[in-house]
Each structure stands twice: as C-alpha cells, then as structure tokens.
Scaffold this active site. Structure first.
Site, short mmCIF file in Angstrom:
data_model
loop_
_atom_site.label_atom_id
_atom_site.label_comp_id
_atom_site.label_asym_id
_atom_site.label_seq_id
_atom_site.Cartn_x
_atom_site.Cartn_y
_atom_site.Cartn_z
N TYR A 175 0.86 -1.20 0.00
CA TYR A 175 0.00 0.00 0.00
C TYR A 175 0.90 1.24 0.00
O TYR A 175 0.84 2.10 0.87
CB TYR A 175 -0.97 0.00 1.19
N GLY A 221 6.27 8.09 0.96
CA GLY A 221 7.32 7.76 1.92
C GLY A 221 8.08 6.51 1.48
O GLY A 221 9.32 6.50 1.48
N HIS A 222 7.33 5.48 1.07
CA HIS A 222 8.00 4.27 0.56
C HIS A 222 8.80 4.60 -0.70
O HIS A 222 9.92 4.12 -0.89
CB HIS A 222 6.96 3.20 0.18
N ASP A 268 9.26 5.22 11.68
CA ASP A 268 9.26 4.09 12.62
C ASP A 268 10.60 4.08 13.35
O ASP A 268 11.43 3.17 13.15
CB ASP A 268 9.03 2.78 11.86
O1 PAF Z 1 7.82 -0.88 8.46
C1 PAF Z 1 7.18 -1.80 7.93
O2 PAF Z 1 6.44 -1.59 6.97
C2 PAF Z 1 7.32 -3.21 8.49
O3 PAF Z 1 7.41 -3.20 9.88
C3 PAF Z 1 8.48 -4.00 7.85
C4 PAF Z 1 9.82 -3.39 8.20
C5 PAF Z 1 8.30 -4.06 6.36
C6 PAF Z 1 8.47 -5.43 8.39
O4 PAF Z 1 7.29 -6.09 8.09
#
Ligand code: PAF
Length: 282
Positions: free
Chosen positions: A32, A36-37, A151
């Site tokens: 999704y 940011g990704h 995170d």
């Molecule tokens: O940050 C995330 O999206 C998840 O915690 C990760 C690092 C992909 C592990 O499932």
C-alpha cells in the site's frame, strides 16, 4: 521489473547479480505504497546497482485484535509505483512461503529496547518485525537496507539486531515524508474519516511545537512533553498512547533533551493509531 513470489526465485536472481559484481539494496515494506515508501526506493536506487522491494503484510508483527485483516492492500498499484521508482525485483511471497505451518523460530531483542514506546502496548510487535526482517536479510542478502525514520523505534531495533547478529548489511535510515499539511505519510492514514484526517494534524503540530521549544533553548524534557501532550489532548478525537523523549539508540527515557534525542509519540485518532517523531537538532 521482475515479480518473485518464492524465496528460490529471489535467491537465483540475487546470485546472478552478485556474479556480475552488482550491489543490492533492499526496501522491506508491507505494501500500500505511498510517497514515503517511494523515497526509500529512490534512495536505494541511488545507492545500489539493483533494488529489491518486499511487499508482505507480515502476520507475526500483528497481535490478535490488531488490524492484520483490515490492513490495506493494492499490489497492482504498488507495482506501478515500484516500476516508476527504479525497483528491479518485487518480492511478494505468500504467508506460507515465509512461514511454514510449523515454523517456530523467532528473532527477538531481549533488552529493554523493544519494551519501550510502542512495545508497551504492542509487546510482541518487534519480535515479529525482527523475525521477518531477519528472514528477508537471509533471503536477499542485501548490501544495504532502507527503513523510514517515522518508525524510529523499529529502525533502532533493526540496527541493534544487525549489530548483535553480525549481519554484513548497512542499515540506512531515511527522513519522514509528510503530506503538504504536515501529516506524516502512513498506509494507516487511509483509515481516517475526513474529520479524523483533520484531527490527525495534532501529531505533526505537536512535533513542530516540540522542535520550536527545543530550538528556543528548552531542554527540560517534561516541560516540552507536557506542552506537546496538552496540544494533543485539546483535540477531542485524539487519545494519547505515549509522548516520550528517549535516547535514540537505547530507547530509554531521558530527563534532558540534547542533540540527537528522539521525541516520539503514538496517538489514537478515533480507532486509528498513528505515530510521529522528531530528533532534536536534526
Ligand atoms: O515498516 C514496515 O512496513 C514493516 O514493519 C516492515 C519493516 C516491512 C516489516 O514487516
């Protein structure tokens, strides 16, 4: 861009790249994808010859009653984003591919780190994160792995896992990406109603308030945290889980803010739990 659903396919491709002397970057995600990704994939493409992105909603990091089933998924859209940002291989395994039915091995930090902040209300979360990230590291064997600073506790825990387990992998932390109005990008923002979306701005406003107070010379953590909590508490749709100042490496609480202190929060907006943070002086 290649799409792999099995561990064997990933290993074959990575070995072929290694034979050519190419470096490999890994961006672990739960899909999704948002900007940011995309910024993590951009950074991986800039730093490494080849980029692997995993798209896997990892069940072991969700406790019963959390949003595993509801977690948003859109693999077609994810692939479109990844193709545009220079991903070479998407690893999109099934749960069975990652976890054989009788799997019982976990990776867990036994220190206080995973028990602080998010660990207080999500006691098994970081064990699930460490386990899946450790597996992805074994499967992809990247030179570098890219994680978002949003995170912050996850990032610190993964750095510690890499150190403790002697992985030959550089962990790269990348800046928080925000919407135009300040809200930190998150796949969970999609849960917010229009009214909650407005209310969610208290998180980034509290971040700015804390940053301003520190910039003006306030170093007493309780004074800064009290002001941030009061700002959030004034929003009727917001319920604070925590607003804390901690050492950015150990995650242990600090009384005084200094350069590099992590000030982090988790706040429920309605039923949606959002996180945000800043590092003093950054
Ligand atoms: O940050 C995330 O999206 C998840 O915690 C990760 C690092 C992909 C592990 O499932």
């Amino acid at each position: 861009m290649q799409i792999a659903t099995t561990i064997a396919e990933v290993r074959t491709q990575v070995k072929a790249w290694r034979r050519e002397g190419l470096t490999v970057g890994l961006v672990p995600t739960m899909g999704y994808l948002h900007a940011g990704h995309a910024s993590l994939v951009d950074r991986a493409a800039a730093d490494c010859d080849r980029v692997v992105v995993s798209v896997f909603v990892n069940p072991t990091q969700f406790a019963p009653g959390e949003d595993l089933e509801a977690y948003p998924r859109d693999f077609t859209h994810d692939c479109a984003v990844l193709e545009k940002h220079g991903c070479d291989l998407v690893f999109h395994p099934s749960v069975e591919e990652m976890y054989p039915p009788d799997a019982s091995a976990y990776v867990e930090l036994l220190s206080e780190m995973p028990k602080q902040l998010c660990g207080k209300t999500r006691p098994t979360h970081f064990r699930g994160v460490c386990t899946v990230v450790a597996k992805l590291f074994h499967i992809v064997t990247p030179d570098k792995a890219f994680f978002g600073q949003k995170d912050a506790q996850q990032l610190a825990i993964i750095r510690r896992m890499v150190r403790d387990l002697s992985y030959d992998i550089e962990v790269v932390g990348c800046p928080i990406v925000r919407e135009a109005d300040g809200l930190a990008m998150s796949s969970r923002n999609t849960y917010l109603s229009p009214q909650e979306r407005k209310a969610a701005l208290v998180l980034s406003q509290a971040v700015r308030l804390g940053q301003d107070m520190y910039a003006k010379g306030e170093t007493d953590a309780e004074i800064v945290l009290h002001a941030m909590r009061a700002h959030i508490a004034a929003e009727p749709l917001a319920k604070i889980d925590y607003v804390c100042a901690v050492d950015n490496e150990t995650m242990m609480p600090v009384l005084a803010l200094c350069e590099g202190t992590l000030v982090a929060m988790a706040v429920y907006i309605g039923k949606t739990r959002l996180i945000d943070n800043f590092i003093t002086g950054a």
